[in-house]
Write a protein that holds these residues in place. Structure first.
Motif, PDB file in Angstrom:
ATOM      1  N   GLY A   6       0.769  -5.567   2.830  1.00  0.00           N
ATOM      2  CA  GLY A   6       0.856  -4.132   2.065  1.00  0.00           C
ATOM      3  C   GLY A   6       1.681  -3.239   2.301  1.00  0.00           C
ATOM      4  O   GLY A   6       2.805  -3.876   2.182  1.00  0.00           O
ATOM      5  N   SER A  17       1.063  -4.114  -2.131  1.00  0.00           N
ATOM      6  CA  SER A  17       1.595  -5.042  -2.996  1.00  0.00           C
ATOM      7  C   SER A  17       1.659  -6.479  -3.366  1.00  0.00           C
ATOM      8  O   SER A  17       2.553  -6.798  -3.923  1.00  0.00           O
ATOM      9  CB  SER A  17       2.823  -5.250  -1.087  1.00  0.00           C
ATOM     10  OG  SER A  17       2.594  -4.330  -1.280  1.00  0.00           O
ATOM     11  N   ARG A  23       0.148  -6.487  -5.738  1.00  0.00           N
ATOM     12  CA  ARG A  23      -0.421  -5.944  -7.462  1.00  0.00           C
ATOM     13  C   ARG A  23       1.093  -6.457  -8.241  1.00  0.00           C
ATOM     14  O   ARG A  23       1.106  -5.817  -9.352  1.00  0.00           O
ATOM     15  CB  ARG A  23      -0.004  -4.255  -7.261  1.00  0.00           C
ATOM     16  CG  ARG A  23      -1.487  -3.976  -7.228  1.00  0.00           C
ATOM     17  CD  ARG A  23      -1.516  -1.979  -6.992  1.00  0.00           C
ATOM     18  NE  ARG A  23      -3.274  -1.484  -6.058  1.00  0.00           N
ATOM     19  CZ  ARG A  23      -4.170  -1.504  -6.882  1.00  0.00           C
ATOM     20  NH1 ARG A  23      -3.983  -1.455  -8.302  1.00  0.00           N
ATOM     21  NH2 ARG A  23      -4.793  -0.773  -7.006  1.00  0.00           N
TER      22      ARG A  23
HETATM   23  P1  AMP Z   1      -1.799  -0.679   2.047  1.00  0.00           P
HETATM   24  O1  AMP Z   1      -1.068  -0.943   3.245  1.00  0.00           O
HETATM   25  O2  AMP Z   1      -2.720  -1.939   1.490  1.00  0.00           O
HETATM   26  O3  AMP Z   1      -2.083   0.248   1.385  1.00  0.00           O
HETATM   27  O4  AMP Z   1       0.120  -1.330   0.857  1.00  0.00           O
HETATM   28  C1  AMP Z   1       0.585  -0.044   0.564  1.00  0.00           C
HETATM   29  C2  AMP Z   1       2.072  -0.181   0.180  1.00  0.00           C
HETATM   30  O5  AMP Z   1       1.100  -1.303  -1.198  1.00  0.00           O
HETATM   31  C3  AMP Z   1       2.923   0.519  -0.365  1.00  0.00           C
HETATM   32  O6  AMP Z   1       4.390  -0.635  -0.312  1.00  0.00           O
HETATM   33  C4  AMP Z   1       2.675   0.213  -1.955  1.00  0.00           C
HETATM   34  O7  AMP Z   1       4.321   0.633  -2.783  1.00  0.00           O
HETATM   35  C5  AMP Z   1       1.910  -1.059  -2.434  1.00  0.00           C
HETATM   36  N1  AMP Z   1       1.607  -0.501  -3.850  1.00  0.00           N
HETATM   37  C6  AMP Z   1       0.633   0.025  -4.012  1.00  0.00           C
HETATM   38  N2  AMP Z   1      -0.176  -0.001  -5.420  1.00  0.00           N
HETATM   39  C7  AMP Z   1       1.153  -0.940  -6.182  1.00  0.00           C
HETATM   40  C8  AMP Z   1       1.216  -0.970  -7.494  1.00  0.00           C
HETATM   41  N3  AMP Z   1       1.022  -0.326  -8.350  1.00  0.00           N
HETATM   42  N4  AMP Z   1       2.791  -2.063  -7.116  1.00  0.00           N
HETATM   43  C9  AMP Z   1       3.391  -2.436  -6.132  1.00  0.00           C
HETATM   44  N5  AMP Z   1       3.128  -2.012  -5.477  1.00  0.00           N
HETATM   45  C10 AMP Z   1       2.361  -1.325  -4.974  1.00  0.00           C
END
Ligand code: AMP
Length: 566
Positions: free
Chosen positions: A170, A305, A307
């Motif tokens: 995350g 993350s 992704r």
């Molecule tokens: P979460 O805690 O699962 O909501 O994840 C949030 C994290 O996912 C954040 O650090 C975002 O930078 C990362 N994130 C979301 N979309 C992308 C993307 N397309 N590419 C890289 N990181 C992403």
């Protein structure tokens, strides 16, 4: 109406089960993800979600994020002049999701399934329940995040019982869980993680790369606004790199425009140390659950993350196969919570989907050991309940005296993973009187019984004299009533039977002994081996292992006894 809610550290989401499938509900801005952020507005009103997240760089003292990390602690978060408990801030996020769901559905939402990390202890779970109640929701159940992710992948509809791995990276945490479904019961077999590894660390790697190119910023290394502006720019660049080989890095600071661009390969190189850290928790969870990577049916990606193509490649390399990406990693947990809400509403199969808790750390005592030269080394950790043991659990180990005529055995109870106890956490002490005898001739049985609420009972018994002493260790921040403690102790009491004294195991051992007497030669030898192997398993005191080995022993005895009449 019951909704399913993913209450995340960075983002939260709400979903429902409708017309036979789970779907997420957009918030008032049309987004499926709502930032888990709360900010005190200029007019004194509390803002939640994107409006709050936007104020993080301009009004950091009036904005709170990542409060999920504090859930279950007594730490308060200041917003302006007021202090808020983490569950109050979480309740504001939940309330806003509830309102979004009501707006879309046109009916009141009264109940929810809320997800929590698998490693959340009882206190953190209770705080999450309280947050739900503060938001006016009846919390139907708390669901472990990896299980929710698995439900979103339809795991509960499968026949096979192959374990699968949930890889959740995350914004600020990395969690690996090994989940298994057996006879309708979903079980988290092991969880491991790194709570200081996530998207934000990858942002920092990008910022460090840019700073090395912009020496004119060196003097302002500690400027907090610059830091926040660069962090936000890194986030944009990193997301863009998820879909391109090169992305711009641009920001404005003190009316100056800075711009550079970053290639995917450069980002990968800068992120290499972070990618290397993904390996350890994966290995630990496999090792702790005794499951080989090859026998995993799937590797499920969860968390925004994952992704990042560099993360996906690292996962593919680690497992030698492609991970399952059929469900959007940001949405899997909320969708799974919605599936659970659907099961709940239909009153179908839901009691089947249960979870078992595992102990997040090893519990044991300090012992002394004699080396080859007869020298005594003390302060060595002797584990009694190992990390990732399914709890509630009760295990007994036997220790003997080290000195001639010693009159007491002093037990020090520790929690941790280090061999040297000084690196572990001391939980308590217990002193047991023993009769004076030559060294090694008096033994003390030390039994640890531990439950999911963090209650640890230590029973020390001297078989020679029947002397018994007990120590009760409670989670410090938990303040249960006397009645609650008593109920928990009653529940643990049922587990305090050595497996070899358990009726089913004793019956199998008796049958094996009878078989031994009835046969000669090779068969007798084979039975002897079976008995020895089963006794060794009983000594390990793992109920799951015992049950499966016992079935095996019965089958082998059936086969041997069957042969007799052929
Ligand atoms: P979460 O805690 O699962 O909501 O994840 C949030 C994290 O996912 C954040 O650090 C975002 O930078 C990362 N994130 C979301 N979309 C992308 C993307 N397309 N590419 C890289 N990181 C992403």
């Amino acid at each position: 109406m019951i909704v399913g809610i993913d209450l995340g550290t960075t983002n939260s989401a709400v979903g429902i089960w409708r017309e036979g499938k789970a779907e997420l509900i957009p918030n008032s801005l049309g987004d499926l993800l709502t930032p888990s952020a709360v900010s005190l507005g200029d007019d004194g009103a509390l803002l939640v979600g994107m409006a709050a997240r936007e104020r993080q760089s301009t009004h950091p003292k009036l904005t709170a994020t990542a409060f999920k990390r504090l859930m279950g602690s007594s730490q308060k978060v200041p917003l302006g002049k007021k202090l808020y408990a983490p569950e109050e801030l979480s309740a504001l996020v939940l309330r806003s999701l509830k309102a979004d769901a009501e707006a879309l559905l046109g009916e009141p939402v009264e109940a929810a399934v809320i997800t929590v990390p698998a490693y959340f202890n009882d206190r953190q779970r209770k705080a999450t329940r309280r947050a739900g109640e503060l938001a006016g929701l009846k919390v139907e159940r708390l669901l472990n995040e990896p299980t929710a992710a698995a439900l979103a992948h339809g795991i509960h509809e499968r026949e096979d019982k192959e374990p699968f791995l949930v890889f959740d990276l995350g914004g600020g945490t990395f969690d690996v869980s090994i989940v298994e479904i057996f006879e309708g019961i979903v079980e988290v077999r092991a969880s491991a993680g790194d709570n200081r590894l996530g998207g934000e660390d990858f942002n920092e790697a990008v910022v460090a790369l840019v700073r090395s190119r912009l020496p004119e910023l060196a003097e302002a290394a500690h400027d907090s606004l610059l830091k926040e502006v660069m962090r936000a720019a890194a986030e944009r660049t990193r997301r863009a790199l998820s879909g391109a080989d090169e992305a711009p890095f641009e920001f404005v600071w003190k009316d100056r425009h800075f711009a550079t661009s970053i290639r995917a390969a450069e980002f990968e190189e800068a992120a290499e140390p972070l990618l290397a850290r993904l390996r350890d928790p994966v290995l630990r969870s496999l090792r702790d659950s005794g499951i080989l990577a090859d026998s995993l049916s799937e590797v499920i990606l969860v968390g925004g993350s994952t992704r990042m193509p560099i993360v996906r490649r690292a996962v593919t390399r680690m497992f030698g196969r492609f991970p399952d990406t059929s469900v959007d990693p940001d949405r899997a947990v909320a969708l799974g919570a919605a599936v659970q809400a659907g099961l709940r509403a239909r009153d179908a199969a839901l009691d089947e989907v249960r979870l078992t808790d595992v102990c997040p750390f090893t519990l044991g005592i300090a012992v002394a050991e004699r080396d080859r030269h007869g020298r005594i080394h003390d302060g060595i950790f002797s584990p009694i309940i190992e990390r990732n043991t399914v709890i509630p659990a009760s295990r007994v180990h036997s220790y003997s005296t080290m000195q001639d005529n010693q009159s007491r055995v002093e037990l020090q109870v520790y929690q941790g993973e280090a061999r040297d106890v000084s690196a572990n956490v001391l939980l308590g002490r217990l002193s047991v009187p023993v009769p004076p005898r030559p060294a090694g001739q008096v033994s003390v049985d030390v039994r640890f019984s531990y439950d999911a609420s963090g209650l640890l009972e230590v029973d020390a018994t001297v078989p020679l004299t029947g002397t018994a002493r007990q120590l009760l260790i409670l989670d410090e921040e938990d303040a249960p009533s006397e009645a609650e403690i008593e109920a928990r102790r009653q529940a643990l009491a049922a587990l305090k039977v050595h497996p070899r004294d358990d009726a089913a195991n004793a019956a199998v051992l008796a049958r094996a002994a009878r078989c031994y007497e009835g046969f000669l030669g090779e068969r007798r030898e084979a039975i002897s081996q079976i008995i020895m192997a089963f006794e060794a398993v009983l000594e390990r005191q793992d109920p799951r292992e015992i049950e499966s080995v016992r079935r095996d022993v019965e089958e082998r005895l059936n086969a041997i006894e069957g042969e007799r009449y052929l």
